[in-house]
Design a protein around this motif. Structure first.
Motif, PDB file in Angstrom:
ATOM      1  N   TRP A 151       1.874  21.249  69.269  1.00  0.00           N
ATOM      2  CA  TRP A 151       0.980  20.237  69.964  1.00  0.00           C
ATOM      3  C   TRP A 151       1.469  18.624  69.694  1.00  0.00           C
ATOM      4  O   TRP A 151       0.720  18.108  68.646  1.00  0.00           O
ATOM      5  N   SER A 173      -9.429  23.884  72.376  1.00  0.00           N
ATOM      6  CA  SER A 173      -9.809  24.741  71.397  1.00  0.00           C
ATOM      7  C   SER A 173     -10.861  24.300  70.525  1.00  0.00           C
ATOM      8  O   SER A 173     -11.696  24.958  69.921  1.00  0.00           O
ATOM      9  N   GLN A 176     -14.319  25.349  70.666  1.00  0.00           N
ATOM     10  CA  GLN A 176     -14.596  26.563  70.001  1.00  0.00           C
ATOM     11  C   GLN A 176     -15.634  26.441  68.790  1.00  0.00           C
ATOM     12  O   GLN A 176     -16.623  26.768  68.587  1.00  0.00           O
ATOM     13  N   ARG A 197      -0.707  15.630  75.880  1.00  0.00           N
ATOM     14  CA  ARG A 197       0.437  16.053  74.795  1.00  0.00           C
ATOM     15  C   ARG A 197       1.652  15.150  75.141  1.00  0.00           C
ATOM     16  O   ARG A 197       1.981  14.537  75.850  1.00  0.00           O
ATOM     17  N   THR A 204       7.279  22.789  84.701  1.00  0.00           N
ATOM     18  CA  THR A 204       6.188  23.461  84.483  1.00  0.00           C
ATOM     19  C   THR A 204       5.278  22.864  83.256  1.00  0.00           C
ATOM     20  O   THR A 204       4.340  23.356  82.841  1.00  0.00           O
ATOM     21  N   GLU A 206       3.509  19.024  81.997  1.00  0.00           N
ATOM     22  CA  GLU A 206       2.942  17.785  82.195  1.00  0.00           C
ATOM     23  C   GLU A 206       2.678  17.381  80.863  1.00  0.00           C
ATOM     24  O   GLU A 206       2.102  18.010  79.747  1.00  0.00           O
ATOM     25  N   LEU A 209      -2.621  17.494  80.878  1.00  0.00           N
ATOM     26  CA  LEU A 209      -2.853  18.907  81.586  1.00  0.00           C
ATOM     27  C   LEU A 209      -4.257  19.235  81.428  1.00  0.00           C
ATOM     28  O   LEU A 209      -5.111  18.646  80.773  1.00  0.00           O
ATOM     29  N   GLU A 213     -10.904  26.648  78.292  1.00  0.00           N
ATOM     30  CA  GLU A 213     -10.958  27.213  76.813  1.00  0.00           C
ATOM     31  C   GLU A 213     -12.052  28.613  77.340  1.00  0.00           C
ATOM     32  O   GLU A 213     -12.883  28.168  77.887  1.00  0.00           O
ATOM     33  N   PHE A 253      -5.605  30.032  64.970  1.00  0.00           N
ATOM     34  CA  PHE A 253      -6.963  30.284  64.765  1.00  0.00           C
ATOM     35  C   PHE A 253      -7.364  31.770  65.538  1.00  0.00           C
ATOM     36  O   PHE A 253      -8.612  31.903  65.863  1.00  0.00           O
ATOM     37  N   VAL A 254      -6.203  32.509  65.942  1.00  0.00           N
ATOM     38  CA  VAL A 254      -6.509  33.869  66.215  1.00  0.00           C
ATOM     39  C   VAL A 254      -5.847  34.973  65.397  1.00  0.00           C
ATOM     40  O   VAL A 254      -4.717  34.580  65.093  1.00  0.00           O
ATOM     41  N   GLU A 270       3.847  31.438  82.081  1.00  0.00           N
ATOM     42  CA  GLU A 270       2.614  31.669  81.229  1.00  0.00           C
ATOM     43  C   GLU A 270       1.518  30.777  81.552  1.00  0.00           C
ATOM     44  O   GLU A 270       1.322  29.447  81.733  1.00  0.00           O
ATOM     45  N   LEU A 272      -1.904  31.477  80.133  1.00  0.00           N
ATOM     46  CA  LEU A 272      -2.807  31.278  79.165  1.00  0.00           C
ATOM     47  C   LEU A 272      -2.371  31.936  77.587  1.00  0.00           C
ATOM     48  O   LEU A 272      -1.408  32.833  77.720  1.00  0.00           O
ATOM     49  N   GLY A 273      -2.767  31.215  76.387  1.00  0.00           N
ATOM     50  CA  GLY A 273      -2.902  31.795  75.223  1.00  0.00           C
ATOM     51  C   GLY A 273      -4.243  32.422  74.943  1.00  0.00           C
ATOM     52  O   GLY A 273      -5.021  31.980  75.472  1.00  0.00           O
ATOM     53  N   ALA A 296     -10.871  34.705  72.387  1.00  0.00           N
ATOM     54  CA  ALA A 296     -11.077  33.415  72.900  1.00  0.00           C
ATOM     55  C   ALA A 296      -9.624  33.173  73.512  1.00  0.00           C
ATOM     56  O   ALA A 296      -8.568  33.972  73.372  1.00  0.00           O
ATOM     57  N   GLY A 300      -4.089  27.287  81.245  1.00  0.00           N
ATOM     58  CA  GLY A 300      -3.637  26.121  81.906  1.00  0.00           C
ATOM     59  C   GLY A 300      -4.087  26.082  83.407  1.00  0.00           C
ATOM     60  O   GLY A 300      -3.649  26.842  84.302  1.00  0.00           O
ATOM     61  N   ILE A 314       5.174  21.086  88.661  1.00  0.00           N
ATOM     62  CA  ILE A 314       3.905  20.668  88.336  1.00  0.00           C
ATOM     63  C   ILE A 314       3.699  19.091  88.468  1.00  0.00           C
ATOM     64  O   ILE A 314       2.622  18.550  88.555  1.00  0.00           O
TER      65      ILE A 314
HETATM   66  C1  FA5 Z   1      -3.077  26.339  73.357  1.00  0.00           C
HETATM   67  O1  FA5 Z   1      -3.359  25.273  73.697  1.00  0.00           O
HETATM   68  C2  FA5 Z   1      -4.116  27.226  72.660  1.00  0.00           C
HETATM   69  N1  FA5 Z   1      -5.153  26.359  72.253  1.00  0.00           N
HETATM   70  C3  FA5 Z   1      -4.652  28.263  73.641  1.00  0.00           C
HETATM   71  C4  FA5 Z   1      -5.284  29.273  73.050  1.00  0.00           C
HETATM   72  C5  FA5 Z   1      -6.910  29.279  73.027  1.00  0.00           C
HETATM   73  C6  FA5 Z   1      -5.045  30.469  72.077  1.00  0.00           C
HETATM   74  C7  FA5 Z   1      -7.470  30.063  72.345  1.00  0.00           C
HETATM   75  C8  FA5 Z   1      -5.722  31.220  71.510  1.00  0.00           C
HETATM   76  C9  FA5 Z   1      -7.018  31.030  71.509  1.00  0.00           C
HETATM   77  P1  FA5 Z   1      -0.741  26.648  74.654  1.00  0.00           P
HETATM   78  O2  FA5 Z   1      -0.009  25.467  73.684  1.00  0.00           O
HETATM   79  O3  FA5 Z   1       0.231  27.655  74.790  1.00  0.00           O
HETATM   80  O4  FA5 Z   1      -1.967  27.094  73.543  1.00  0.00           O
HETATM   81  O5  FA5 Z   1      -1.341  26.268  75.937  1.00  0.00           O
HETATM   82  C10 FA5 Z   1      -2.149  27.134  76.768  1.00  0.00           C
HETATM   83  C11 FA5 Z   1      -2.087  26.980  78.354  1.00  0.00           C
HETATM   84  O6  FA5 Z   1      -1.811  25.666  78.726  1.00  0.00           O
HETATM   85  C12 FA5 Z   1      -0.430  27.327  78.446  1.00  0.00           C
HETATM   86  O7  FA5 Z   1      -0.332  28.886  78.707  1.00  0.00           O
HETATM   87  C13 FA5 Z   1      -0.082  26.829  79.740  1.00  0.00           C
HETATM   88  O8  FA5 Z   1      -0.851  27.578  80.956  1.00  0.00           O
HETATM   89  C14 FA5 Z   1      -0.938  25.582  79.558  1.00  0.00           C
HETATM   90  N2  FA5 Z   1      -0.004  24.374  79.126  1.00  0.00           N
HETATM   91  C15 FA5 Z   1       0.384  24.233  77.692  1.00  0.00           C
HETATM   92  N3  FA5 Z   1       1.055  23.067  77.890  1.00  0.00           N
HETATM   93  C16 FA5 Z   1       1.284  22.750  79.112  1.00  0.00           C
HETATM   94  C17 FA5 Z   1       1.837  21.513  79.643  1.00  0.00           C
HETATM   95  N4  FA5 Z   1       2.713  20.747  78.972  1.00  0.00           N
HETATM   96  N5  FA5 Z   1       1.826  21.343  81.059  1.00  0.00           N
HETATM   97  C18 FA5 Z   1       1.055  22.061  81.793  1.00  0.00           C
HETATM   98  N6  FA5 Z   1       0.296  23.116  81.188  1.00  0.00           N
HETATM   99  C19 FA5 Z   1       0.495  23.511  79.874  1.00  0.00           C
END
Ligand code: FA5
Length: 332
Positions: A151, A173, A176, A197, A204, A206, A209, A213, A253-254, A270, A272-273, A296, A300, A314
């Protein structure tokens, strides 16, 4: 003998009949013009017997002034009523005011909120400017931990004081932790919000974003509940035919962690995480991790909007090109 009263009555009667500018001008020529009738009376004063001159001269001058006033008043009355009739032409088609429309991300966010509400989730929001502690440390990402690189962070400038460091939240997050501070189980909540960020953009990604959660904590929750909830959600959103992929992923955190992808343009996107909330986070919240478990996820919203509207890049969402935005007019 000059009868000024008869002259005035005649002049006023013919003025009353003047219904437009042209007849007013004509009236002026007849009565007040260089060869006009009142002007001739004034000119003739010198030919009158001496004793009549003062009465006729003064009276004719007064009459001239009062007729000038009368013609000016009549002219402005004519103008005013002409303006009135021009102002309201009831036969003209109405002019529609240009209406704005909701942004595609607002539309998608609202739709996601509705879908989760239908599934029994509460909706809350949290701060965009967040403390380092909530964004990282209390999510088991201490300073120096390699996961911080996932991040890239935009820090809020500190002015040299030794207070807690602030940043623009990189994900939703931290809510949470904030939510667990205030509420006890059973918990079923979503937190929509903007994240930031320090990241290079591409089709895909930005740098700004929106995430949603999700946090669910209760007794006896397992990975099956996580998967079942997300699959039910995806089917509601995109229909039964949608192809999904559930894979292992890592988030501090998971435990265990996973990601959910959706088929998109012959590839996987992708969205979601997710994962089971780490037992240490449950414990830090003052709960017994032997009794309470939960899951959790962080979704996105721009990614979901891309799938929903077939947007291939995007970056269109925040370019503010009205040709793009107009395509969402009238949608709810
Ligand atoms: C997270 O931000 C974790 N906080 C998610 C999480 C929550 C995991 C709770 C477990 C439990 P990540 O960086 O992968 O994870 O981002 C989550 C989603 O946000 C991605 O799957 C995507 O859909 C979206 N995303 C992430 N970065 C970007 C970006 N730069 N531009 C657009 N969408 C994004």
């Amino acid at each position: 003998m000059v009868d000024l009263e008869a002259l005035e009555a005649e002049a006023r009667a013919s003025l009353a009949e003047a219904g437009d500018e042209a007849s007013l001008d004509a009236w002026r020529v007849v009565w007040l013009g260089r060869r006009g009738r009142l002007t001739s009376v004034l000119r003739g004063v010198r030919d009158l017997p001496v004793e009549e001159r003062p009465r006729v001269g003064a009276g004719a001058n007064r009459l001239k002034v009062s007729l000038e006033e009368a013609v000016a008043a009549h002219r402005s009355q004519l103008l005013a009523s002409a303006a009135d009739t021009d102002a309201i032409d009831v036969t003209l088609p109405g002019r529609a005011p240009p209406l704005g429309s909701l942004h595609p991300i607002t539309l998608t966010r609202r739709m996601l909120e509705r879908t989760f509400r239908d599934m029994g989730f509460d909706v809350v929001e949290g701060p965009d400017v967040e403390l380092e502690e909530y964004n990282f440390d209390r999510l088991r990402i201490p300073a120096g931990h390699p996961a911080r690189d996932m991040w890239d962070t935009i820090w809020v400038a500190d002015d040299g004081d030794s207070g807690p460091r602030q940043l623009l939240r990189t994900h939703t997050s931290p809510m949470q932790i904030r939510y667990l501070e205030r509420r006890s189980p059973p918990i079923r909540v979503i937190v929509p919000g903007t994240c930031y960020r320090y990241e290079a953009t591409d089709a895909t990604h930005e740098w700004m974003l929106t995430q949603i959660e999700g946090l669910v904590i209760d007794r006896n929750l397992s990975m099956a509940h996580l998967k079942g909830t997300l699959e039910a959600f995806v089917r509601r959103m995109f229909g039964a035919d949608i192809e999904t992929r559930f894979r292992c992923d890592y988030f501090p955190f998971v435990e265990p962690g996973a990601e959910l992808g959706v088929r998109w343009q012959g590839d996987w996107l992708e969205i979601l995480g997710c994962g089971m909330v780490h037992p240490e986070i449950i414990e830090d919240a003052g709960l017994d991790p032997e009794l309470y478990t939960g899951f959790a996820f962080g979704m996105g919203v721009e990614r979901v909007a891309m799938l929903r509207y077939g947007v291939r890049d995007i970056r269109h969402f925040y370019r503010n090109d009205v040709r793009f935005l107009r395509q969402f007019e009238g949608r709810r």
